[in-house]
Scaffold this motif. Structure first.
Motif, PDB file in Angstrom:
ATOM      1  N   ASN A  96       2.010   2.690  14.950  1.00 47.95           N
ATOM      2  CA  ASN A  96       1.241   3.389  14.543  1.00 47.95           C
ATOM      3  C   ASN A  96      -0.037   3.192  14.982  1.00 47.95           C
ATOM      4  N   LYS A  97      -0.443   2.280  16.001  1.00 49.90           N
ATOM      5  CA  LYS A  97      -1.729   2.139  16.639  1.00 49.90           C
ATOM      6  C   LYS A  97      -2.765   1.672  15.771  1.00 49.90           C
ATOM      7  N   SER A 116       4.297  11.870   8.335  1.00 49.96           N
ATOM      8  CA  SER A 116       2.907  12.515   8.703  1.00 49.96           C
ATOM      9  C   SER A 116       2.181  12.695   7.587  1.00 49.96           C
ATOM     10  N   VAL A 117       2.867  12.644   6.151  1.00 49.79           N
ATOM     11  CA  VAL A 117       1.919  12.714   5.307  1.00 49.79           C
ATOM     12  C   VAL A 117       1.678  11.238   4.782  1.00 49.79           C
ATOM     13  N   MET A 118       2.342  10.022   4.823  1.00 46.88           N
ATOM     14  CA  MET A 118       2.433   8.925   4.484  1.00 46.88           C
ATOM     15  C   MET A 118       1.315   8.264   5.158  1.00 46.88           C
ATOM     16  N   HIS A 119       1.529   8.216   6.541  1.00 45.93           N
ATOM     17  CA  HIS A 119       0.861   7.125   7.446  1.00 45.93           C
ATOM     18  C   HIS A 119      -0.733   7.302   7.321  1.00 45.93           C
ATOM     19  N   PRO A 120      -1.324   8.564   7.298  1.00 42.74           N
ATOM     20  CA  PRO A 120      -2.739   8.729   7.247  1.00 42.74           C
ATOM     21  C   PRO A 120      -3.272   8.092   5.905  1.00 42.74           C
ATOM     22  N   ALA A 121      -2.346   8.356   4.779  1.00 41.11           N
ATOM     23  CA  ALA A 121      -2.713   7.987   3.328  1.00 41.11           C
ATOM     24  C   ALA A 121      -2.802   6.290   3.323  1.00 41.11           C
ATOM     25  N   ILE A 122      -1.784   5.769   4.032  1.00 41.30           N
ATOM     26  CA  ILE A 122      -1.611   4.227   4.174  1.00 41.30           C
ATOM     27  C   ILE A 122      -2.572   3.825   4.525  1.00 41.30           C
ATOM     28  N   ARG A 123      -3.064   4.196   5.992  1.00 42.45           N
ATOM     29  CA  ARG A 123      -4.133   3.861   6.778  1.00 42.45           C
ATOM     30  C   ARG A 123      -5.700   3.804   5.936  1.00 42.45           C
ATOM     31  N   THR A 124      -5.755   4.853   5.341  1.00 45.99           N
ATOM     32  CA  THR A 124      -7.292   4.981   4.623  1.00 45.99           C
ATOM     33  C   THR A 124      -7.009   3.936   3.284  1.00 45.99           C
ATOM     34  N   GLU A 125      -5.893   3.935   2.784  1.00 43.67           N
ATOM     35  CA  GLU A 125      -6.239   2.935   1.662  1.00 43.67           C
ATOM     36  C   GLU A 125      -6.306   1.340   1.868  1.00 43.67           C
ATOM     37  N   MET A 126      -5.447   1.187   3.415  1.00 43.26           N
ATOM     38  CA  MET A 126      -5.524  -0.292   3.754  1.00 43.26           C
ATOM     39  C   MET A 126      -6.853  -0.463   4.232  1.00 43.26           C
ATOM     40  N   LEU A 127      -7.544   0.288   4.953  1.00 41.03           N
ATOM     41  CA  LEU A 127      -9.071   0.271   5.211  1.00 41.03           C
ATOM     42  C   LEU A 127     -10.030  -0.023   3.965  1.00 41.03           C
ATOM     43  N   GLN A 128      -9.733   0.543   2.832  1.00 43.20           N
ATOM     44  CA  GLN A 128     -10.378   0.424   1.802  1.00 43.20           C
ATOM     45  C   GLN A 128     -10.156  -1.039   1.320  1.00 43.20           C
ATOM     46  N   GLN A 129      -8.756  -1.524   1.206  1.00 40.35           N
ATOM     47  CA  GLN A 129      -8.413  -2.672   0.468  1.00 40.35           C
ATOM     48  C   GLN A 129      -8.937  -3.685   1.366  1.00 40.35           C
ATOM     49  N   LEU A 130      -9.098  -3.770   2.901  1.00 39.43           N
ATOM     50  CA  LEU A 130      -9.447  -4.713   3.786  1.00 39.43           C
ATOM     51  C   LEU A 130     -11.060  -4.885   3.492  1.00 39.43           C
ATOM     52  N   ALA A 131     -11.720  -3.622   3.084  1.00 40.93           N
ATOM     53  CA  ALA A 131     -13.286  -3.986   2.823  1.00 40.93           C
ATOM     54  C   ALA A 131     -13.294  -4.644   1.789  1.00 40.93           C
ATOM     55  N   VAL A 137       0.992  -1.165   0.015  1.00 42.84           N
ATOM     56  CA  VAL A 137      -0.069   0.010  -0.009  1.00 42.84           C
ATOM     57  C   VAL A 137       0.750   1.262   0.047  1.00 42.84           C
ATOM     58  N   ALA A 138       1.938   1.325   0.810  1.00 44.71           N
ATOM     59  CA  ALA A 138       2.935   2.421   0.998  1.00 44.71           C
ATOM     60  C   ALA A 138       3.392   2.728  -0.496  1.00 44.71           C
ATOM     61  N   ARG A 139       3.517   1.716  -1.371  1.00 43.94           N
ATOM     62  CA  ARG A 139       3.987   1.927  -2.839  1.00 43.94           C
ATOM     63  C   ARG A 139       3.061   2.409  -3.715  1.00 43.94           C
ATOM     64  N   GLU A 140       1.954   1.954  -3.418  1.00 43.87           N
ATOM     65  CA  GLU A 140       0.621   2.504  -4.163  1.00 43.87           C
ATOM     66  C   GLU A 140       0.394   3.814  -4.049  1.00 43.87           C
ATOM     67  N   VAL A 141       0.520   4.253  -2.738  1.00 43.60           N
ATOM     68  CA  VAL A 141      -0.108   5.763  -2.410  1.00 43.60           C
ATOM     69  C   VAL A 141       0.951   6.795  -2.949  1.00 43.60           C
ATOM     70  N   VAL A 142       2.096   6.249  -3.288  1.00 36.82           N
ATOM     71  CA  VAL A 142       3.315   7.275  -4.089  1.00 36.82           C
ATOM     72  C   VAL A 142       3.513   6.837  -5.423  1.00 36.82           C
ATOM     73  N   ALA A 143       2.479   5.960  -6.220  1.00 41.50           N
ATOM     74  CA  ALA A 143       2.654   5.750  -7.729  1.00 41.50           C
ATOM     75  C   ALA A 143       2.959   7.012  -8.401  1.00 41.50           C
ATOM     76  N   LYS A 144       3.555   6.562  -9.427  1.00 44.84           N
ATOM     77  CA  LYS A 144       4.033   7.738 -10.603  1.00 44.84           C
ATOM     78  C   LYS A 144       2.642   8.478 -10.748  1.00 44.84           C
ATOM     79  N   GLY A 145       2.916   9.842 -10.652  1.00 47.82           N
ATOM     80  CA  GLY A 145       1.732  10.788 -11.136  1.00 47.82           C
ATOM     81  C   GLY A 145       0.679  10.975 -10.027  1.00 47.82           C
ATOM     82  N   SER A 146       0.963  10.580  -8.891  1.00 49.39           N
ATOM     83  CA  SER A 146       0.001  10.538  -7.701  1.00 49.39           C
ATOM     84  C   SER A 146       0.462  11.741  -6.932  1.00 49.39           C
ATOM     85  N   PRO A 147      -0.737  12.356  -6.298  1.00 56.89           N
ATOM     86  CA  PRO A 147      -0.637  13.580  -5.613  1.00 56.89           C
ATOM     87  C   PRO A 147       0.303  13.574  -4.366  1.00 56.89           C
TER      88      PRO A 147
END
Ligand SMILES: CC(C)(COP(=O)(O)OP(=O)(O)OC[C@H]1O[C@@H](n2cnc3c(N)ncnc32)[C@H](O)[C@@H]1O)[C@@H](O)C(=O)NCCC(=O)NCCS
Ligand SMILES: Nc1ncnc2c1ncn2[C@@H]1O[C@H](COP(=O)(O)OP(=O)(O)OP(=O)(O)O)[C@@H](O)[C@H]1O
Length: 254
Positions: A158-159, A125-140, A74-84
């Motif tokens: 990271n609790k 501080s910028v990666m962990h919230p994005a990783i958490r959100t995406e992980m929740l999405q993928q879990l679902a 997930v940490a790679r996906e959230v910083v994929a080429k062209g991502s914000p």
């Protein structure tokens, strides 16, 4: 509710007795987290320090039909080429963070953050919230399964353990962590030591575990997709335990 899988000198696996009632599972405070995508799904958080063997262990669970969401992927996906997020990182650290292919220069970022606490703090501080959100999405979105894995090296730091029903730690000595990571990643010992130092300590991690897999036993077969002979039975025993726990969870009416 702690289960310790230990290897006796004979090589036999022992599982400490641990009885779980339906009530215990349904009253588990971890299940009350409002962020959980599906509170009826039993989630095992698989954690351990760098190079401890999480991916190796997850592969064995996968062979038993257990799917996973992996924080490192997930940490790679959230910083994929062209991502914000990639653009934000490049803005902050400079254009040298981009490879000629416009992807993240991972070795450079690794070097940067593990040598500069402020840089690491900003990135986290910028990666962990994005990783958490995406992980929740993928879990679902994971396919149906009796239970699922959330693989996260920083689960405890990271609790993220508030999202899981059970914390499974893959444990190895620091010496093994260092040597296995060095032979896998070809980085400097100093860098691996800095990464280990930035993570929760081994005793603290073990103290927070519900279950522990001992991956100290050296396997020569592992690089060919094989598993250490000692891992297979430990995973098998835990799988049975998790099937049992998940069944209890399914019975709860919430
Ligand atoms: C610094 C980066 C670019 C280095 O990439 P690289 O491909 O070399 O390593 P990879 O991502 O495979 O990580 C390897 C291991 O390093 C450790 N690690 C990575 N980031 C961190 C961190 N911020 N803090 C502590 N340990 C970390 C973990 O044990 C991880 O399994 C990358 O690790 C990253 O983006 N880190 C920040 C995001 C993060 O915290 N990832 C960990 C999963 S939540
Ligand atoms: N029992 C073992 N004996 C020998 N080598 C092993 C053993 N278990 C894992 N390894 C090797 O050690 C390295 C680290 O294992 P793995 O990639 O599974 O760890 P990880 O916890 O997922 O790592 P990371 O946190 O860095 O992503 C890999 O090269 C793997 O093949």
């Amino acid at each position: 509710m702690r289960t310790l899988v230990t290897l006796a000198s004979s090589g036999a696996v022992t599982l400490a007795p641990d009885t779980v009632s339906q009530d215990q599972v349904s009253q588990d405070p971890l299940l009350q987290d409002p962020e959980l995508p599906d509170r009826k799904r039993f989630i095992v958080g698989l954690t351990g320090g760098i190079g401890s063997g999480k991916s190796t262990v997850a592969r064995l669970f996968n062979q038993l039909g257990i799917p996973a969401v992996d924080a490192d992927i997930v940490a790679r996906e959230v910083v994929a080429k062209g991502s914000p997020l990639l653009a934000k990182i490049v803005d902050h650290f400079g254009p040298q963070l981009l490879t000629p292919q416009q992807t993240l220069n991972r070795p450079l970022l690794r070097q940067l953050i593990f040598n500069d606490p402020a840089a690491k703090q900003w990135l986290d501080s910028v990666m962990h919230p994005a990783i958490r959100t995406e992980m929740l999405q993928q879990l679902a979105n994971l396919p149906p399964a009796p239970y699922v894995l959330l693989i996260a090296p920083l689960l405890l730091e990271n609790k993220l353990d508030t999202l899981v029903n059970r914390v499974l730690v893959v444990d190895i000595s620091e010496r093994n962590q260092l040597s296995r990571t060095l032979s896998r990643d070809g980085v400097s010992a100093q860098q691996v030591q800095a990464i280990i130092a930035s993570q929760i300590s081994r005793p603290e991690r073990l103290a927070l575990a519900d279950d522990i897999i001992d991956n100290n036993s050296e396997s020569t077969d592992i690089t060919n997709g094989g598993a250490a002979a000692t891992l297979q039975p430990q995973v098998q025993q835990l799988h049975q335990r998790y099937l049992d726990l998940a069944k209890h969870l399914d019975l709860t009416k919430r």
